[in-house]
Design a protein around this motif. Structure first.
Motif, PDB file in Angstrom:
ATOM      1  N   ASP A 149      46.141  26.777   6.471  1.00  0.00           N
ATOM      2  CA  ASP A 149      46.640  26.740   7.935  1.00  0.00           C
ATOM      3  C   ASP A 149      46.963  25.207   7.822  1.00  0.00           C
ATOM      4  N   GLY A 150      48.336  24.848   8.111  1.00  0.00           N
ATOM      5  CA  GLY A 150      49.068  23.546   8.336  1.00  0.00           C
ATOM      6  C   GLY A 150      49.319  23.191   9.670  1.00  0.00           C
ATOM      7  N   GLU A 151      48.661  23.853  10.634  1.00  0.00           N
ATOM      8  CA  GLU A 151      49.090  23.430  12.029  1.00  0.00           C
ATOM      9  C   GLU A 151      48.607  21.984  12.440  1.00  0.00           C
ATOM     10  N   GLY A 152      47.407  21.736  11.986  1.00  0.00           N
ATOM     11  CA  GLY A 152      46.992  20.427  12.344  1.00  0.00           C
ATOM     12  C   GLY A 152      47.577  19.201  11.557  1.00  0.00           C
ATOM     13  N   LEU A 153      48.084  19.584  10.329  1.00  0.00           N
ATOM     14  CA  LEU A 153      49.020  18.763   9.714  1.00  0.00           C
ATOM     15  C   LEU A 153      50.209  18.594  10.127  1.00  0.00           C
ATOM     16  N   ARG A 154      50.821  19.755  10.755  1.00  0.00           N
ATOM     17  CA  ARG A 154      52.154  19.454  11.188  1.00  0.00           C
ATOM     18  C   ARG A 154      52.095  18.544  12.572  1.00  0.00           C
ATOM     19  N   ALA A 155      50.975  18.818  13.286  1.00  0.00           N
ATOM     20  CA  ALA A 155      50.892  18.104  14.486  1.00  0.00           C
ATOM     21  C   ALA A 155      50.509  16.702  14.313  1.00  0.00           C
ATOM     22  N   GLN A 156      49.693  16.317  13.085  1.00  0.00           N
ATOM     23  CA  GLN A 156      49.671  15.022  12.793  1.00  0.00           C
ATOM     24  C   GLN A 156      50.974  14.386  12.268  1.00  0.00           C
ATOM     25  N   ALA A 157      51.769  15.194  11.614  1.00  0.00           N
ATOM     26  CA  ALA A 157      53.256  14.427  11.170  1.00  0.00           C
ATOM     27  C   ALA A 157      53.976  14.270  12.496  1.00  0.00           C
ATOM     28  N   ASP A 158      53.933  14.983  13.473  1.00  0.00           N
ATOM     29  CA  ASP A 158      54.759  14.932  14.643  1.00  0.00           C
ATOM     30  C   ASP A 158      54.143  13.702  15.396  1.00  0.00           C
ATOM     31  N   ARG A 159      52.812  13.534  15.280  1.00  0.00           N
ATOM     32  CA  ARG A 159      52.243  11.961  15.985  1.00  0.00           C
ATOM     33  C   ARG A 159      52.831  10.932  15.182  1.00  0.00           C
ATOM     34  N   LEU A 160      52.824  11.178  14.002  1.00  0.00           N
ATOM     35  CA  LEU A 160      53.303   9.763  13.296  1.00  0.00           C
ATOM     36  C   LEU A 160      54.636   9.371  12.970  1.00  0.00           C
ATOM     37  N   GLY A 161      55.517  10.614  13.680  1.00  0.00           N
ATOM     38  CA  GLY A 161      57.064  10.430  13.828  1.00  0.00           C
ATOM     39  C   GLY A 161      57.728  10.506  12.449  1.00  0.00           C
ATOM     40  N   ILE A 162      57.008  11.404  11.264  1.00  0.00           N
ATOM     41  CA  ILE A 162      57.627  11.736  10.307  1.00  0.00           C
ATOM     42  C   ILE A 162      58.041  13.453  10.012  1.00  0.00           C
ATOM     43  N   ALA A 163      57.789  14.242  11.097  1.00  0.00           N
ATOM     44  CA  ALA A 163      58.006  15.504  10.846  1.00  0.00           C
ATOM     45  C   ALA A 163      59.348  15.758  10.419  1.00  0.00           C
ATOM     46  N   ASP A 164      60.467  14.931  10.785  1.00  0.00           N
ATOM     47  CA  ASP A 164      61.750  15.302  10.232  1.00  0.00           C
ATOM     48  C   ASP A 164      62.152  15.123   9.038  1.00  0.00           C
ATOM     49  N   ARG A 165      61.018  14.546   8.106  1.00  0.00           N
ATOM     50  CA  ARG A 165      61.395  14.226   6.679  1.00  0.00           C
ATOM     51  C   ARG A 165      60.412  15.188   5.981  1.00  0.00           C
ATOM     52  N   ILE A 166      59.840  16.064   6.499  1.00  0.00           N
ATOM     53  CA  ILE A 166      59.085  16.941   5.744  1.00  0.00           C
ATOM     54  C   ILE A 166      59.400  18.478   5.881  1.00  0.00           C
ATOM     55  N   GLU A 167      59.215  19.196   4.743  1.00  0.00           N
ATOM     56  CA  GLU A 167      59.567  20.496   4.934  1.00  0.00           C
ATOM     57  C   GLU A 167      58.064  21.272   4.266  1.00  0.00           C
ATOM     58  N   TRP A 168      57.598  22.278   4.859  1.00  0.00           N
ATOM     59  CA  TRP A 168      56.339  22.891   4.565  1.00  0.00           C
ATOM     60  C   TRP A 168      56.902  24.344   4.150  1.00  0.00           C
ATOM     61  N   ARG A 169      56.766  24.393   2.802  1.00  0.00           N
ATOM     62  CA  ARG A 169      57.366  25.740   2.127  1.00  0.00           C
ATOM     63  C   ARG A 169      56.289  26.667   2.081  1.00  0.00           C
ATOM     64  N   GLY A 170      55.262  26.774   2.376  1.00  0.00           N
ATOM     65  CA  GLY A 170      54.376  27.742   2.131  1.00  0.00           C
ATOM     66  C   GLY A 170      54.041  27.993   0.611  1.00  0.00           C
ATOM     67  N   ALA A 171      53.176  29.095   0.436  1.00  0.00           N
ATOM     68  CA  ALA A 171      52.797  29.701  -0.926  1.00  0.00           C
ATOM     69  C   ALA A 171      54.174  30.006  -1.571  1.00  0.00           C
ATOM     70  N   GLN A 172      54.333  29.734  -2.909  1.00  0.00           N
ATOM     71  CA  GLN A 172      55.368  29.907  -3.544  1.00  0.00           C
ATOM     72  C   GLN A 172      55.031  30.661  -5.018  1.00  0.00           C
ATOM     73  N   SER A 173      55.940  31.365  -5.651  1.00  0.00           N
ATOM     74  CA  SER A 173      55.539  31.788  -7.028  1.00  0.00           C
ATOM     75  C   SER A 173      55.518  30.773  -8.117  1.00  0.00           C
ATOM     76  N   GLN A 174      55.093  30.657  -9.167  1.00  0.00           N
ATOM     77  CA  GLN A 174      55.232  29.898 -10.302  1.00  0.00           C
ATOM     78  C   GLN A 174      56.622  29.512 -10.662  1.00  0.00           C
ATOM     79  N   ALA A 175      57.519  30.341 -10.451  1.00  0.00           N
ATOM     80  CA  ALA A 175      58.866  30.114 -10.687  1.00  0.00           C
ATOM     81  C   ALA A 175      59.510  29.262  -9.903  1.00  0.00           C
ATOM     82  N   ASP A 176      59.074  29.284  -8.659  1.00  0.00           N
ATOM     83  CA  ASP A 176      59.491  28.644  -7.351  1.00  0.00           C
ATOM     84  C   ASP A 176      59.049  27.217  -7.549  1.00  0.00           C
ATOM     85  N   VAL A 177      57.583  27.189  -8.128  1.00  0.00           N
ATOM     86  CA  VAL A 177      56.850  25.765  -8.348  1.00  0.00           C
ATOM     87  C   VAL A 177      58.061  25.028  -9.466  1.00  0.00           C
ATOM     88  N   LEU A 178      57.964  25.681 -10.486  1.00  0.00           N
ATOM     89  CA  LEU A 178      58.598  25.291 -11.507  1.00  0.00           C
ATOM     90  C   LEU A 178      60.313  24.519 -11.134  1.00  0.00           C
TER      91      LEU A 178
END
Length: 409
Positions: free
Chosen positions: A268-297
């Motif tokens: 659950d990243g809702e609180g972290l997204r809200a924190q990024a908004d408060r800090l003014g850095i949300a536009d520099r962040i991409e939350w990709r969610g769970a990914q397969s090992q191939a995507d991680v590589l």
């Protein structure tokens, strides 16, 4: 060692398959390929929407126990009726009663019901019950092994070592034929609680480098003055990963630096997204969610810097030796992390990575900035990190150690 010397083993896991536990799937597959017959027992069904390709290579039969007893009361009662007269039942029931008096919770009752089902449904040829994690899987495996009169062993990792009471650790260590753990700090702790007979051993789980081959390309020399430096982190969105500390550190970076941060992992990243908004850095962040090992590589190969801000939570939970750090280093990616648990066993500060104190956003920001501004240092640290992880943290040694244990009388 030939397959004929290896008797069938039941591996008890809290959940299977899990995106966050590739190290367990890697171990099971390697042991299976070496000839160990395995039955996987899971206390709960999968919740991840994706799964790693390695899971499809595993051939072990899979037994799911009822996650909640009220969902399968008939199965639990039938299992009790079947195993109640086995020679080990009385000992197991007495052990559970002792545990329940010290921990009178529904969770403790659920573990007893699951153990009854496991003892009743376990294939007759199983010669040992082995748990991955000594907390809830360890409880089910211990009770079921007592009922069936089988040897019990376990692999301890991180949360399970540091969040259960000492009496429980002592009892499980006393009943286990042997135990392994993947960090020196965890091994030292368990040594102090176990009978003085050397039954606890340090066995790093390591990496299967066939899944993380050497990255031949040269990373661009981005320094934050022009094209954005790509910062990556992989991990579940839970407190012990310190992502709130990492966001604070990123917000402290000088405004003249051009960077972007990508996160891979469930939770659950809702609180972290809200924190990024408060800090003014949300536009520099991409939350990709769970990914397969191939995507991680692929993400590791596209990044310039990897950061993991692990910390110890109020209940004692912490990382052990995070696989994601080994995976990042296998791709010659410079890493910044914290000096807790077994992370310093992997990363030599200033040589194969940078380490800072946990929950110190200022120090973390300084380390990140230093590597953003110095691409040549990033490349040197990345190369040194790769050399160390490939030289000392391959999974083969651990697999051979476990094979020897599973084949012993």
């Amino acid at each position: 060692m030939t397959p004929a010397t290896l008797s069938p083993v039941a591996f008890v896991l809290k959940g299977y398959p899990r995106l966050s536990e590739t190290f367990i799937a890697q171990e099971i597959l390697a042991l299976e390929k070496a000839g160990l017959p395995i039955t996987i027992v899971s206390l709960r069904r999968p919740t991840d929407k994706k799964r790693h390709p390695i899971v499809d290579e595993i051939r072990a039969p899979l037994l799911y126990l009822p996650e909640y007893l009220h969902e399968a009361p008939g199965k639990v009662l039938k299992s009790w009726w079947k195993v109640r007269r086995l020679p080990g039942y009385s000992r197991a029931f007495a052990a559970w009663i002792r545990d329940f008096k010290r921990d009178p919770t529904s969770n403790r009752g659920r573990r007893w019901g699951q153990a009854l089902v496991l003892a009743a449904e376990l294939p007759d040829d199983i010669a040992r019950i082995h748990a991955h994690f000594m907390h809830t899987p360890g409880s089910v495996a211990r009770y079921a092994a007592m009922i069936r009169g089988l040897p019990f062993s376990f692999s301890a990792h991180a949360k399970d070592i540091w969040t259960i009471p000492e009496w429980e650790k002592r009892d499980k260590l006393a009943d286990a034929q042997w135990a392994v753990t993947c960090t020196g700090s965890g091994a030292d702790h368990l040594h102090g609680l176990s009978p003085a007979d050397g039954r606890v051993s340090l066995v790093y789980h390591g990496l299967d480098f066939s899944r993380f081959p050497h990255f031949d390309s040269v990373r661009p020399s981005r320094d934050g003055s022009g094209e954005a430096v790509q910062i990556l982190s992989v991990g579940r969105l839970v407190a012990k990963k310190g992502y709130d500390d990492l966001l604070d550190a990123l917000a402290r970076l000088p405004t003249d630096l051009n960077w972007r941060f990508s996160h891979i992992g469930g939770g659950d990243g809702e609180g972290l997204r809200a924190q990024a908004d408060r800090l003014g850095i949300a536009d520099r962040i991409e939350w990709r969610g769970a990914q397969s090992q191939a995507d991680v590589l692929e993400a590791l190969r596209s990044a310039d810097l990897f950061v993991l801000a692990s910390r110890v939570t109020d209940d004692g939970d912490r990382d052990g030796l995070p696989n994601v750090l080994m995976e990042a280093q296998s791709q010659a990616l410079a890493c910044v992390s914290t000096n807790i648990s077994a992370i310093p066993e992997l990363i030599r500060d200033g040589e194969t990575g940078l380490l800072v104190p946990p929950q110190d956003a200022a120090a973390l920001s300084i380390a990140i900035e230093a590597l953003i501004r110095d691409p040549q240092r990033r490349l040197a640290i990345g190369a040194a990190g790769e050399a160390r992880v490939r030289g000392a943290f391959g999974h083969e040694a651990g697999v051979q150690d476990l094979l020897a244990r599973f084949s012993a009388p």
